[in-house]
Motif scaffolding. Structure first.
Motif, PDB file in Angstrom:
ATOM      1  N   GLU A  78     -12.434 -14.427  28.530  1.00 36.93           N
ATOM      2  CA  GLU A  78     -12.278 -13.721  27.251  1.00 36.93           C
ATOM      3  C   GLU A  78     -13.575 -13.770  26.435  1.00 36.93           C
ATOM      4  O   GLU A  78     -13.959 -12.811  25.780  1.00 36.93           O
ATOM      5  CB  GLU A  78     -11.136 -14.327  26.426  1.00 36.93           C
ATOM      6  N   ARG A  81     -16.092 -11.368  27.887  1.00 35.58           N
ATOM      7  CA  ARG A  81     -15.852  -9.961  27.549  1.00 35.58           C
ATOM      8  C   ARG A  81     -16.151  -9.674  26.091  1.00 35.58           C
ATOM      9  O   ARG A  81     -16.396  -8.530  25.717  1.00 35.58           O
ATOM     10  CB  ARG A  81     -14.411  -9.584  27.903  1.00 35.58           C
ATOM     11  N   LYS A  82     -16.104 -10.712  25.274  1.00 39.34           N
ATOM     12  CA  LYS A  82     -16.531 -10.545  23.885  1.00 39.34           C
ATOM     13  C   LYS A  82     -18.042 -10.357  23.844  1.00 39.34           C
ATOM     14  O   LYS A  82     -18.560  -9.555  23.087  1.00 39.34           O
ATOM     15  CB  LYS A  82     -16.117 -11.780  23.074  1.00 39.34           C
ATOM     16  N   MET A  86     -17.617  -3.116  26.517  1.00 43.80           N
ATOM     17  CA  MET A  86     -17.602  -1.983  27.440  1.00 43.80           C
ATOM     18  C   MET A  86     -17.060  -0.733  26.755  1.00 43.80           C
ATOM     19  O   MET A  86     -16.105  -0.791  25.991  1.00 43.80           O
ATOM     20  CB  MET A  86     -16.725  -2.327  28.637  1.00 43.80           C
ATOM     21  N   PRO A  93      -8.875   5.777  21.762  1.00 45.99           N
ATOM     22  CA  PRO A  93      -8.443   5.162  20.510  1.00 45.99           C
ATOM     23  C   PRO A  93      -7.004   4.703  20.620  1.00 45.99           C
ATOM     24  O   PRO A  93      -6.221   5.279  21.365  1.00 45.99           O
ATOM     25  CB  PRO A  93      -8.589   6.289  19.484  1.00 45.99           C
ATOM     26  N   LEU A  94      -6.692   3.632  19.924  1.00 48.60           N
ATOM     27  CA  LEU A  94      -5.305   3.172  19.883  1.00 48.60           C
ATOM     28  C   LEU A  94      -4.591   3.951  18.800  1.00 48.60           C
ATOM     29  O   LEU A  94      -5.225   4.488  17.898  1.00 48.60           O
ATOM     30  CB  LEU A  94      -5.282   1.678  19.589  1.00 48.60           C
ATOM     31  N   PHE A 104      -9.861  -3.891  15.443  1.00 48.61           N
ATOM     32  CA  PHE A 104      -8.903  -4.411  16.423  1.00 48.61           C
ATOM     33  C   PHE A 104      -9.416  -5.653  17.166  1.00 48.61           C
ATOM     34  O   PHE A 104      -8.794  -6.710  17.162  1.00 48.61           O
ATOM     35  CB  PHE A 104      -8.568  -3.302  17.422  1.00 48.61           C
ATOM     36  N   GLY A 105     -10.595  -5.508  17.763  1.00 50.46           N
ATOM     37  CA  GLY A 105     -11.136  -6.617  18.543  1.00 50.46           C
ATOM     38  C   GLY A 105     -11.471  -7.809  17.667  1.00 50.46           C
ATOM     39  O   GLY A 105     -11.255  -8.957  18.055  1.00 50.46           O
ATOM     40  N   ARG A 107     -10.078  -8.689  14.877  1.00 50.13           N
ATOM     41  CA  ARG A 107      -8.829  -9.374  14.523  1.00 50.13           C
ATOM     42  C   ARG A 107      -8.320 -10.201  15.687  1.00 50.13           C
ATOM     43  O   ARG A 107      -7.825 -11.301  15.516  1.00 50.13           O
ATOM     44  CB  ARG A 107      -7.764  -8.354  14.136  1.00 50.13           C
ATOM     45  N   MET A 108      -8.471  -9.647  16.888  1.00 45.86           N
ATOM     46  CA  MET A 108      -7.951 -10.335  18.056  1.00 45.86           C
ATOM     47  C   MET A 108      -8.669 -11.645  18.294  1.00 45.86           C
ATOM     48  O   MET A 108      -8.118 -12.581  18.842  1.00 45.86           O
ATOM     49  CB  MET A 108      -8.101  -9.436  19.279  1.00 45.86           C
ATOM     50  N   HIS A 109      -9.928 -11.703  17.862  1.00 46.29           N
ATOM     51  CA  HIS A 109     -10.663 -12.950  18.017  1.00 46.29           C
ATOM     52  C   HIS A 109     -10.433 -13.872  16.830  1.00 46.29           C
ATOM     53  O   HIS A 109     -11.176 -14.821  16.610  1.00 46.29           O
ATOM     54  CB  HIS A 109     -12.139 -12.669  18.255  1.00 46.29           C
ATOM     55  N   ARG A 112      -9.372 -12.998   9.958  1.00 47.57           N
ATOM     56  CA  ARG A 112      -8.320 -12.496   9.075  1.00 47.57           C
ATOM     57  C   ARG A 112      -8.877 -12.018   7.725  1.00 47.57           C
ATOM     58  O   ARG A 112      -8.274 -11.205   7.059  1.00 47.57           O
ATOM     59  CB  ARG A 112      -7.293 -13.606   8.792  1.00 47.57           C
ATOM     60  N   ARG A 157     -15.941   0.112  17.982  1.00 50.61           N
ATOM     61  CA  ARG A 157     -14.963  -0.938  18.231  1.00 50.61           C
ATOM     62  C   ARG A 157     -15.569  -2.046  19.088  1.00 50.61           C
ATOM     63  O   ARG A 157     -15.332  -3.225  18.880  1.00 50.61           O
ATOM     64  CB  ARG A 157     -13.752  -0.324  18.944  1.00 50.61           C
ATOM     65  N   THR A 158     -16.385  -1.605  20.072  1.00 50.24           N
ATOM     66  CA  THR A 158     -17.053  -2.585  20.926  1.00 50.24           C
ATOM     67  C   THR A 158     -18.106  -3.364  20.134  1.00 50.24           C
ATOM     68  O   THR A 158     -18.235  -4.570  20.271  1.00 50.24           O
ATOM     69  CB  THR A 158     -17.715  -1.854  22.108  1.00 50.24           C
ATOM     70  N   VAL A 161     -17.166  -6.522  17.640  1.00 53.92           N
ATOM     71  CA  VAL A 161     -16.983  -7.912  18.061  1.00 53.92           C
ATOM     72  C   VAL A 161     -18.329  -8.585  18.340  1.00 53.92           C
ATOM     73  O   VAL A 161     -18.360  -9.707  18.830  1.00 53.92           O
ATOM     74  CB  VAL A 161     -16.050  -8.045  19.296  1.00 53.92           C
TER      75      VAL A 161
END
Lengths: 248, 287
Positions: A78, A81-82, A86, A93-94, A104-105, A107-109, A112, A157-158, A161
C-alpha cells in the motif's frame, strides 16, 4: 539518481512469459516513454512498478527490482502504491464530486483535516492544469466533466497523495488532440517534481514528451536510448520498422 | 412457405409471452373479486387495524393487525439476521475467497436454496424451538424469533447469490484505480466496490425479504400459530400466510371468514408487489 533499477526481470502469467530478461534503470525526474505493439509486455512492465500485477493470482516474477535503495517486493504494497501513483487509459472518476474524487486517496491514507484536504486538492488540481476550469464548481459530480478533464482529474487524484513516481498507462488513448496536448503539457511540467513512466501506443507522443524511449517487442526490451536518438538513428532494425510504421 | 412457418412460430411465442401476463391479471381479478367482498361487512380501517381475529365467533371479529404484526416481527427478525450474514458471505465469495473455496461455497449456497421449506421447518421444530425455549426460559419455543432464525436461512441464498452477482460485476478497473492509489483490500471493498454495487445489494435484500414474507409452511410449523397481538419477539405469533393456509380448509365458501382470508391475500399481494417493484427499481437503476 536512479529511481528504479531493474535487473534480469522475468514475468510470467501462468505458462505464458510476458517479460524476458529486461534490464532498465529509470532515472529520477525523467520521462521514460515505453513504446511497442500490443502484447509486447509494456503494460505488464508498468504494472510491475507499482505491483498491480500482484492482483492476478497466476503472475510470477523473477529478477531484481530496486526502488531507490529498497527491494521492491519487500516494500509494504500500500505504501509503495502511494509512492508510485498510476493514471489509467480510461479516465475513471468515481461517482463523487470533483473535490471528493481528488481527496479520495488522501482520505484513504487517513487524512481528516478539512484545511489540509482543501490545500492538497487545490495544489493537485493546479498541477494537473484543471484548477482554472473547475475551481468554482468543486462540488459538482465528476461525471459532468469532459473526457479530457476527467483524465486530468484522475491525474490530480494521483498527485494528491504526493507520490514520487507517476505511471501513465496510455493516458491519452481516448482523448481528442486538444485534450491530449493539455495532458502532455501537464506531464512536461510534472517531471520537474516527479519521475514519469509513460506507456503509449502513440509513437509521436513518445517523441514529443519522452526524455528517453524504450522499445519493447514480444516481452523483450529491444532498444533504450535518448528519444532523439531512437527516432533519428535507431540501432535495431525492428525499432526502425516500428516507428516508421512498417508493422504494429 | 418459410415465411408462413416463421410467422406461425412468432405467433406461438407471442402467445407464451402473453400467457404469464394473462394469468397474473386473472389471478389478481379473482383475488379482488373474492377479497373485496369482505368490506361489505367491515370497514377497511377495522380490517387492517382491528386487534382481534376471531373469524368464527358470533359476530365474527376480523381485525388482521395481529397477523400483520406477526408477519412484521418474523420478517424484521429474519432480515436482521440474514442481511449482515448474507451480504458478508457475498463479499467473501466475490472478493476474498480463493477460487476453490469460492466454488464450494457457491454450491453450498445453492444447496441451501434447494432444501424444501417444509424440511427446514421440520428441522427447526426439533432444533431451534427447544433451543429458544431453554435459552429464554419460555413456556414454549414456538415463537416469532424461532421463525425469524429459520426464515433467515431461507432468505440467505437469495441475498447471497444476487448480491454476489452485483459485487462481481463491478468493473475491475474501479478496483485497480483504488488499489493504485494505495488503498488496502478492505478500503477498496468498503469505499469502491460496495458503493458501486449498492443498488444490486439493496435489490438482493429486498428479494430476500420478499421470500420471507411469502413463506408459509416453515413459519406455520414453528411460530406457534397464535393469532393474538404479540407483545414481544419471544411470543408465539401467526403470520398472514400461515393464517390463510391454516384456515382456508375450514372456512365455509361464501362466508365472511372466507372473504376475509381473500382480503388477507390482497394485503399479501400488495406487500410483495411493492417489495418486488422496489427491488426491480434498484436492480435496473444503473443499467
Amino acid at each position: 539518481m536512479v529511481t528504479f533499477g531493474i535487473k534480469n526481470l522475468d514475468i510470467w502469467f501462468g505458462a505464458a512469459q510476458a517479460l524476458k530478461q529486461v534490464n532498465i534503470s529509470i532515472e529520477s525526474n525523467e520521462i521514460l516513454s515505453i513504446i511497442g505493439p500490443s502484447n509486447s509486455g509494456k503494460t505488464t512492465f508498468l504494472r510491475m512498478l507499482n505491483r498491480l500485477n500482484d492482483l492476478s493470482s497466476n503472475c510470477k516474477m523473477a529478477g531484481e527490482v530496486r526502488f531507490g535503495q529498497e527491494d521492491l517486493i519487500k516494500i509494504d504494497v500500500e505504501l509503495l502504491r502511494k509512492r508510485v501513483g498510476m493514471v489509467f487509459a480510461l479516465p475513471l472518476p468515481l461517482p463523487l464530486s470533483i473535490f471528493d474524487n481528488v481527496a479520495f486517496g488522501v482520505r484513504m491514507h487517513g487524512e481528516r483535516d478539512r484545511k489540509i484536504l482543501e490545500n492538497r486538492v487545490e495544489e493537485a488540481l493546479k498541477q494537473s492544469y484543471l484548477w482554472e476550469e473547475v475551481k468554482d464548481r468543486l462540488d459538482v459530480s465528476a461525471f459532468k466533466l469532459s473526457g479530457g478533464q476527467q483524465q486530468r482529474l484522475c491525474i490530480a487524484r494521483t498527485l494528491a497523495v504526493e507520490p514520487e513516481v507517476i505511471l501513465f498507462d496510455e493516458p491519452c488513448s481516448g482523448l481528442d488532440p486538444i485534450s491530449t496536448a493539455k495532458v502532455e503539457e501537464a506531464m512536461l511540467k510534472l517531471k520537474k517534481k516527479y519521475t514519469i513512466v509513460l506507456v503509449t501506443n502513440n509513437v509521436k507522443q513518445a517523441a514529443r514528451v519522452g526524455d528517453r524511449t524504450a522499445f519493447f517487442l514480444s516481452g523483450e526490451l529491444i532498444e533504450l536510448d535518448k528519444t532523439d536518438k531512437i527516432f533519428t538513428a535507431p540501432q535495431d532494425k525492428r525499432t526502425d520498422d516500428y516507428i516508421t510504421g512498417a508493422f504494429g | 412457405m418459410r415465411k408462413l412457418k416463421e410467422s406461425i412460430i412468432e405467433k406461438l411465442i407471442l402467445l407464451c409471452g402473453l400467457a404469464s401476463v394473462f394469468f397474473v391479471v386473472l389471478i389478481f381479478l379473482f383475488l379482488l373479486k373474492e377479497g373485496l367482498a369482505v368490506f361489505k361487512t367491515i370497514s377497511l380501517k377495522d380490517f387492517i387495524l382491528g386487534k382481534s381475529w376471531y373469524p368464527i365467533s358470533e359476530p365474527a371479529q376480523l381485525g388482521i393487525l395481529p397477523l400483520i404484526m406477526g408477519s412484521f416481527l418474523v420478517t424484521i427478525g429474519a432480515a436482521i439476521i440474514s442481511i449482515p450474514i448474507g451480504v458478508g458471505c457475498a463479499i467473501y465469495i466475490a472478493e476474498i475467497a480463493p477460487l476453490r473455496l469460492k466454488e464450494i461455497l457457491k454450491v453450498g449456497i445453492e444447496l441451501l436454496a434447494a432444501i424444501p421449506s417444509v424440511v427446514l421447518g421440520f428441522i427447526g421444530m426439533v432444533t431451534i424451538v427447544p433451543l429458544v425455549k431453554s435459552i429464554f426460559h419460555l413456556p414454549t419455543g414456538l415463537t416469532a424469533i424461532s421463525g425469524s432464525i429459520m426464515l433467515a436461512f431461507m432468505a440467505m441464498p437469495t441475498i447471497v447469490s444476487i448480491a454476489e452477482d452485483a459485487l462481481y460485476s463491478v468493473p475491475k478497473i474501479y478496483k485497480e484505480g483504488a488499489f493504485a492509489l494505495g488503498a488496502t483490500h478492505w478500503q477498496t471493498i468498503y469505499r469502491v466496490v460496495l458503493p458501486a454495487a449498492s443498488s444490486g445489494i439493496v435489490a438482493a435484500v429486498m428479494l430476500g425479504i420478499g421470500r420471507v414474507i411469502g413463506e408459509t409452511m416453515a413459519v406455520m410449523m414453528i411460530t406457534g400459530n397464535a393469532a393474538v397481538m404479540p407483545n414481544s419477539i419471544l411470543a408465539p405469533v401467526r403470520t398472514l400466510t400461515a393464517t390463510i393456509a391454516a384456515e382456508m380448509g375450514e372456512a365455509v365458501v361464501g362466508s365472511e371468514h372466507y372473504f376475509a382470508l381473500f382480503g388477507i391475500g390482497i394485503v399479501l399481494f400488495i406487500i410483495s408487489f411493492c417489495i418486488n417493484v422496489t427491488a426491480d427499481l434498484f436492480l435496473h437503476r444503473n443499467k
